[in-house]
Design a protein around this motif. Structure first.
Motif, mmCIF file in Angstrom:
data_model
loop_
_atom_site.group_PDB
_atom_site.id
_atom_site.type_symbol
_atom_site.label_atom_id
_atom_site.label_comp_id
_atom_site.label_asym_id
_atom_site.label_seq_id
_atom_site.Cartn_x
_atom_site.Cartn_y
_atom_site.Cartn_z
ATOM 1 N N VAL A 39 45.619 24.188 74.230
ATOM 2 C CA VAL A 39 44.560 23.188 74.094
ATOM 3 C C VAL A 39 43.523 23.750 73.132
ATOM 4 C CG1 VAL A 39 44.899 22.213 76.369
ATOM 5 C CG2 VAL A 39 43.265 24.073 76.065
ATOM 6 N N TYR A 40 42.771 22.861 72.514
ATOM 7 C CA TYR A 40 41.691 23.335 71.651
ATOM 8 C C TYR A 40 40.480 22.453 71.856
ATOM 9 C CZ TYR A 40 42.235 19.463 68.315
ATOM 10 O OH TYR A 40 42.260 18.246 67.724
ATOM 11 N N ARG A 41 39.336 23.014 71.497
ATOM 12 C CA ARG A 41 38.089 22.264 71.625
ATOM 13 C C ARG A 41 37.405 22.239 70.264
ATOM 14 N NH1 ARG A 41 34.799 24.354 76.639
ATOM 15 N NH2 ARG A 41 34.642 26.256 75.407
ATOM 16 N N SER A 42 36.710 21.146 70.022
ATOM 17 C CA SER A 42 36.056 21.021 68.735
ATOM 18 C C SER A 42 34.855 20.107 68.880
ATOM 19 C CB SER A 42 37.047 20.439 67.722
ATOM 20 O OG SER A 42 36.352 20.028 66.582
ATOM 21 N N PRO A 43 33.722 20.469 68.316
ATOM 22 C CA PRO A 43 32.569 19.575 68.382
ATOM 23 C C PRO A 43 32.803 18.332 67.533
ATOM 24 C CG PRO A 43 32.072 21.463 67.017
ATOM 25 C CD PRO A 43 33.417 21.711 67.603
ATOM 26 N N ARG A 44 32.169 17.275 67.950
ATOM 27 C CA ARG A 44 32.369 16.009 67.260
ATOM 28 C C ARG A 44 31.071 15.234 67.305
ATOM 29 N NH1 ARG A 44 36.926 12.951 66.162
ATOM 30 N NH2 ARG A 44 36.598 10.714 66.225
ATOM 31 N N THR A 45 30.817 14.469 66.272
ATOM 32 C CA THR A 45 29.610 13.659 66.268
ATOM 33 C C THR A 45 29.982 12.227 65.949
ATOM 34 O OG1 THR A 45 27.426 13.421 65.301
ATOM 35 C CG2 THR A 45 29.139 14.226 63.854
ATOM 36 N N ASP A 77 34.346 17.904 75.616
ATOM 37 C CA ASP A 77 33.549 16.780 75.157
ATOM 38 C C ASP A 77 33.118 16.981 73.698
ATOM 39 O OD1 ASP A 77 31.610 18.670 75.185
ATOM 40 O OD2 ASP A 77 30.496 17.844 76.887
ATOM 41 N N ASN A 78 32.208 16.127 73.253
ATOM 42 C CA ASN A 78 31.828 16.155 71.845
ATOM 43 C C ASN A 78 30.990 17.369 71.454
ATOM 44 O OD1 ASN A 78 33.195 13.895 71.361
ATOM 45 N ND2 ASN A 78 31.418 12.525 71.260
ATOM 46 N N ASN A 79 30.491 18.096 72.439
ATOM 47 C CA ASN A 79 29.771 19.317 72.110
ATOM 48 C C ASN A 79 30.650 20.542 72.264
ATOM 49 O OD1 ASN A 79 27.314 18.077 71.553
ATOM 50 N ND2 ASN A 79 26.914 17.882 73.755
ATOM 51 N N SER A 80 31.947 20.319 72.330
ATOM 52 C CA SER A 80 32.887 21.416 72.497
ATOM 53 C C SER A 80 32.633 22.144 73.820
ATOM 54 C CB SER A 80 32.756 22.376 71.317
ATOM 55 O OG SER A 80 33.742 23.348 71.365
ATOM 56 N N GLN A 81 32.321 21.367 74.863
ATOM 57 C CA GLN A 81 32.043 21.944 76.175
ATOM 58 C C GLN A 81 33.043 21.375 77.173
ATOM 59 O OE1 GLN A 81 28.370 23.356 77.023
ATOM 60 N NE2 GLN A 81 28.819 23.992 74.952
ATOM 61 N N GLY A 82 33.273 22.126 78.231
ATOM 62 C CA GLY A 82 34.075 21.635 79.338
ATOM 63 C C GLY A 82 35.543 21.457 78.996
ATOM 64 N N GLY A 83 36.291 20.790 79.909
ATOM 65 C CA GLY A 83 37.688 20.478 79.657
ATOM 66 C C GLY A 83 38.651 21.596 79.985
ATOM 67 N N LEU A 84 38.136 22.749 80.410
ATOM 68 C CA LEU A 84 39.025 23.885 80.631
ATOM 69 C C LEU A 84 39.139 24.243 82.112
ATOM 70 C CD1 LEU A 84 37.874 26.186 77.700
ATOM 71 C CD2 LEU A 84 39.794 24.631 77.736
ATOM 72 N N ASP A 85 38.758 23.304 83.002
ATOM 73 C CA ASP A 85 38.763 23.618 84.432
ATOM 74 C C ASP A 85 40.139 24.058 84.907
ATOM 75 O OD1 ASP A 85 36.183 22.834 84.312
ATOM 76 O OD2 ASP A 85 36.582 20.772 84.972
ATOM 77 N N GLU A 86 41.162 23.376 84.355
ATOM 78 C CA GLU A 86 42.538 23.683 84.727
ATOM 79 C C GLU A 86 42.904 25.123 84.353
ATOM 80 O OE1 GLU A 86 46.835 21.936 83.489
ATOM 81 O OE2 GLU A 86 45.058 20.743 82.988
ATOM 82 N N LEU A 87 42.403 25.537 83.161
ATOM 83 C CA LEU A 87 42.716 26.884 82.695
ATOM 84 C C LEU A 87 41.900 27.946 83.411
ATOM 85 C CD1 LEU A 87 43.343 24.993 80.029
ATOM 86 C CD2 LEU A 87 43.650 27.255 79.045
ATOM 87 N N ALA A 88 40.669 27.570 83.784
ATOM 88 C CA ALA A 88 39.778 28.558 84.399
ATOM 89 C C ALA A 88 40.402 29.131 85.663
ATOM 90 C CB ALA A 88 38.431 27.922 84.710
#
Lengths: 531, 166
Positions: free
Chosen positions: A341-347, A382-393
Motif C-alpha cells: 500500500v502507499y500513501r500520498s497527499p492530495r489536494t 486520507d488526503n493529508n497522507s494520514q491514517g489508513g494503516l490500521d491493518e498494518l499496524a
C-alpha cells in the motif's frame, strides 16, 4: 539540420557561416543553433518579443539600419554580422545607457554572478562611465508574495509584465510612466500576493530588479552547486535544478523542458524544499537496537526473511522513486506475494498555468503516484497522507516499510509483527519496534526516476551528500532480491531501472539512455533530446 | 663490507695556547663597540620601521557610527586561496546588507592580501603589524568585533610611487 534546401527552410550567412534554418526562425534563434550568443534582455523563448531592449541589434548587409535579431526572421541570402565593428559599437553604446541609472550595487545584489547586465558590461561595456548627473533613486518595493522589486536595477525589458500577461494571464504588473521615468509597478495595493506562478518573474528577470525574499542574502550565485532534478512537490514532475550550498538545498529553479513545464514552475513547488534539509535522519543500520555494519545487517535480514516466509505486507509512499517501488514489488514476489500500500497527499483542484497548458500544479502532491499505480500498489490514507494503516499496524507477519516515516501512528506500530523492517530516511517513533532499521537516502541524495502524471519517466541526480551510512533504497532491495533469486545485484540506478523495466511492461523497454535529461514517456522511447 | 671509522689521535705532548685566539676575538668585540654603524635593534624598546606594503593580520574598517564597512558581498571568501574566511551575510533593521558572521582564521591565512585587493568597499585590510602572540590557539580566529577593534595601520599593497609595478 539538412543541407538540402527545401521550400520550408532558408539559408543565409551569419558571421561568415552558411546557416540553414526552418522558415520563420529569428536571427537570434538561428545564431543560438550554431552557438553564437547574441546579447539580449527583452527576448525570452517563452514570451513574445517586443524588440525594446535594443541590445540584440545586428548588422545586415545592404540594410539602411540595424535589425533587432530577436524579431527579424532570417531570409534567403541575408548576410548578417553579429560581431562587426558597428554591432559592437552599438552594444557598447546601449550598455552605457543602461548604466546611466543603474546603481552598480553588485556587491549587495543577489543577482550578482548570474546577472546578464553584469556579464554583458564586463564583456563589451565601457571601462569607465561618462555620466556626470546624479542617478535616479527609486528604492525598493515589496511586490507581495515572494517578490521584492528594486527599481534602480531594472533595465525595463518588461519580461515580468509580459509573463504575467501572456503566460500567467493574471495581469498584475504594468509599466508606469514613460521614457526616462518608466518603472514597473503593481496596481495599487494588490501586488502579486496569491498569484501561484509569480515566482517565475524572478527567474526571467535578467538583472537584480526582481529578487526572491526567501533567498535574500542567503548565498552567492557562484557558491551554489546546481544539480538537475525533478520537482517532488506534485505529480506534474517539473524539471528543476537543485541549488545547493554546504549540502543544504538553498533554492529550486525550473529547468527547461518543453514537454513538461516549459521554462516555468509553480511557487508551491519552488518553496517546498525545507524538508530536504531535515536533520533528524536515520544514520546507521540497526538490527534489534544494535548498530551493525551493512554486510551483517543485510545477511541477518536475508536470513530473517527466509525464515519468515509468510503473510508479507509492505507500505511505501509516493515519494519513492520507480527503482525503489519496482524492487520492493520484486522482493514481495520472491517472498510469496503480498500487498503493497502507499500513501500520498492530495489536494482539491489543479492550479493550471493558462499560457502553458501542459503545466499545472496537480492534485497529487507527491511525484511518483503514477509509478505506484504502474506497480499495482493500493492507495490508502486520507488526503493529508494520514491514517489508513490500521491493518498494518497490528499485522503479525512480515511488515516492510520503505520511505514513509509514518509520523501519524504511535509507538505501538508494528509491535505484533513477526518481522518488521524499516527502510527510511528519517527517525520516527513508529520505527521503535522495527527489528531492522536501515537508513536510505532521500531523493535529493540519490539517482533515480519518477513517473509523472503524463506517464513520463524522468531522471533526477544526487545534489546533496547523504549521511555516511545511508544507502539508496534500490541498492538494499536490489541486493535482497538478487540474493533470493540468485541473480546479480544492481550496483547502479541504471541497472536497477533495467531490472524493473524488463518485468514491467508499462515502461516498454526504456532505459536510462532513452531518458536523457528530459525524460521519455513510458511505452514510447524517444530519442535523446539535447540539453 | 662494514663501514670502518678511522680514529685520529690527538698528538700527545703538544701544548696549545688559546691566548692568541682569545685576543683575536676580543679585538673584534672592541672594534664593534666603537663602530658607529650599529645594526642591532634594542627590541622592544626600539622597533624597526616596517614597509607600508607589509601584509600582516587583518583589520576591518568601520563607518563613523561603528558599523563595519563590510557589505557581505562574498568576494573575499571566494578569492581567498587558503579558504580561511567564513562569512554569513544578512540584512540589518535598516535594510543594509551586513556580515552576521565574519571570521578569519589567521593561522590558515597566507597573507597574500587578495581579500583587501578584491574588496569593493574597502572594508577588509591586511595590516602593517607583526606582534600577534596569544596564549591560546583559538584566539587566532579573529571574529568581526576583534577585526574592528584592531587599530594598526593598513597595508598599501603596492608602492605608491609605482602603482602599476612598471
Amino acid at each position: 539540420m539538412s543541407d538540402q534546401q527545401t521550400p520550408n527552410t532558408v539559408t543565409f550567412t551569419l558571421d561568415g557561416q552558411e546557416v540553414t534554418v526552418p522558415k520563420g526562425t529569428t536571427i537570434l534563434r538561428a545564431a543560438e543553433s550554431i552557438g553564437i550568443k547574441i546579447p539580449h534582455y527583452c527576448f525570452h523563448p517563452g514570451l513574445s518579443s517586443p524588440a525594446m531592449c535594443r541590445l540584440c541589434l545586428v548588422e545586415v548587409e545592404g540594410w539602411p539600419r540595424m535589425a533587432p535579431s530577436c524579431k527579424e526572421t532570417a531570409q534567403d541570402g541575408m548576410v548578417v554580422f553579429t560581431n562587426s565593428e558597428l554591432a559592437q559599437k552599438q552594444r557598447t553604446g546601449v550598455l552605457e545607457f543602461y548604466l546611466v541609472n543603474h546603481p552598480l550595487d553588485c556587491p549587495i545584489c543577489d543577482q550578482s554572478g548570474e546577472c546578464d547586465l553584469q556579464d554583458y558590461v564586463f564583456e563589451e561595456g565601457r571601462e569607465h562611465g561618462r555620466g556626470r548627473e546624479p542617478k535616479r533613486v527609486l528604492g525598493r518595493d515589496d511586490f507581495g508574495g515572494d517578490v521584492l522589486f528594486n527599481g534602480d536595477r531594472c533595465v525595463m525589458c518588461t519580461r515580468c509584465v509580459r509573463f504575467m500577461r501572456e503566460v500567467a494571464e493574471d495581469e498584475r504588473l504594468c509599466v508606469v510612466e514613460r521614457g526616462n521615468r518608466a518603472v514597473i509597478d503593481t496596481f495599487f495595493e494588490e501586488g502579486l500576493e496569491g498569484s501561484p506562478y509569480a515566482g517565475n518573474i524572478i527567474d526571467i528577470c535578467p538583472v537584480g530588479a526582481l529578487i526572491s525574499k526567501d533567498f535574500l542574502h542567503k548565498a552567492r550565485a557562484w557558491d551554489l552547486d546546481r544539480t538537475p532534478s525533478v520537482c517532488p512537490s506534485c505529480s506534474q514532475g517539473c524539471n528543476i535544478t537543485l541549488q545547493v550550498r554546504d549540502d543544504l538545498v538553498q533554492r529550486l529553479k525550473p529547468r527547461e523542458n518543453l514537454e513538461v513545464n516549459g521554462w516555468w514552475m509553480c511557487d508551491f513547488g519552488r518553496h517546498n524544499y525545507e524538508w530536504m534539509n531535515r536533520t533528524d535522519r536515520t544514520e546507521v543500520p540497526m538490527v534489534r537496537g544494535q548498530e551493525v555494519g551493512w554486510a551483517d545487517a543485510l545477511g541477518d535480514l536475508l536470513q530473517a526473511l527466509k525464515d519468515a516466509k509468510e503473510s508479507v505486507k509492505a507500505v511505501t509512499w509516493a515519494h519513492a522513486p520507480n527503482e525503489e517501488m519496482g524492487l520492493l514489488s520484486g522482493l514481495l514476489a520472491e517472498l510469496g506475494g503480498g500487498e503493497v500500500v502507499y500513501r500520498s497527499p492530495r489536494t482539491e483542484g489543479e492550479v493550471p498555468l493558462p499560457g502553458f497548458p501542459l503545466l499545472a500544479r496537480r492534485e497529487d502532491l507527491a511525484p511518483n503516484v503514477n509509478g505506484a499505480e504502474i506497480f499495482g500498489f493500493r492507495r490508502v490514507g486520507d488526503n493529508n497522507s494520514q491514517g489508513g494503516l490500521d491493518e498494518l499496524a497490528g499485522h503479525d507477519g512480515v511488515l516492510i516499510v520503505v520511505g514513509d516515516p509514518i509520523e501519524d501512528y504511535g509507538e505501538d506500530f508494528g509491535s505484533k509483527a513477526e518481522l518488521y523492517v524499516y527502510l527510511g530516511s528519517y527517525q520516527s517513533k513508529t520505527a521503535s519496534n522495527a527489528h531492522f532499521v536501515l537508513p536510505i537516502t532521500t531523493f535529493a541524495e540519490q539517482e533515480g526516476t519518477y513517473t509523472n502524471v503524463q506517464g513520463r519517466v524522468q531522471r533526477f541526480w544526487p545534489g546533496v551528500r547523504s549521511p555516511a551510512s545511508a544507502r539508496p533504497g534500490w541498492l538494499i532491495l536490489g541486493a535482497l532480491v538478487a540474493e533470493l533469486t540468485g541473480t546479480e545485484a544492481p550496483v547502479s540506478a541504471d541497472q536497477a531501472f533495467a531490472k524493473i523495466a524488463e518485468k514491467t511492461s508499462e515502461f516498454g523497454g526504456i532505459t536510462y539512455r532513452d531518458l536523457g535529461p528530459r525524460g521519455a514517456v513510458a511505452g514510447k522511447p524517444a530519442g535523446v533530446s539535447g540539453d | 663490507m662494514p663501514p670502518t671509522v678511522k680514529v685520529m689521535r690527538r698528538p700527545e705532548g703538544v701544548r696549545t695556547s688559546f691566548l692568541r685566539a682569545t685576543l683575536k676575538g676580543m679585538a673584534l668585540t672592541f672594534k664593534h663597540m666603537v663602530n658607529p654603524n650599529k645594526i642591532t635593534v634594542q627590541y622592544p624598546e626600539e622597533r624597526m620601521e616596517i614597509t607600508p606594503r607589509w601584509r600582516g593580520t587583518h583589520r576591518m574598517e568601520t563607518h563613523a557610527d561603528g558599523r563595519p564597512k563590510c557589505v557581505a558581498c562574498g568576494l573575499c571568501p571566494t578569492v581567498c586561496p587558503s579558504n580561511c574566511i567564513r562569512l554569513v551575510g544578512g540584512e540589518d533593521d535598516q535594510g543594509n546588507r551586513y556580515p552576521i558572521v565574519y571570521e578569519i582564521d589567521e593561522f590558515r591565512c597566507i597573507f597574500c592580501g587578495m581579500c583587501q585587493e578584491v574588496c569593493p568597499v574597502e572594508a577588509i585590510h591586511v595590516g602593517v603589524h607583526y606582534e600577534n602572540a596569544e596564549y591560546t590557539r583559538d584566539r587566532f580566529v579573529y571574529d568581526l568585533d576583534r577585526l574592528m577593534e584592531q587599530d594598526h595601520p593598513t597595508s598599501l599593497l603596492w608602492d605608491p610611487s609605482d602603482p602599476k609595478s612598471e
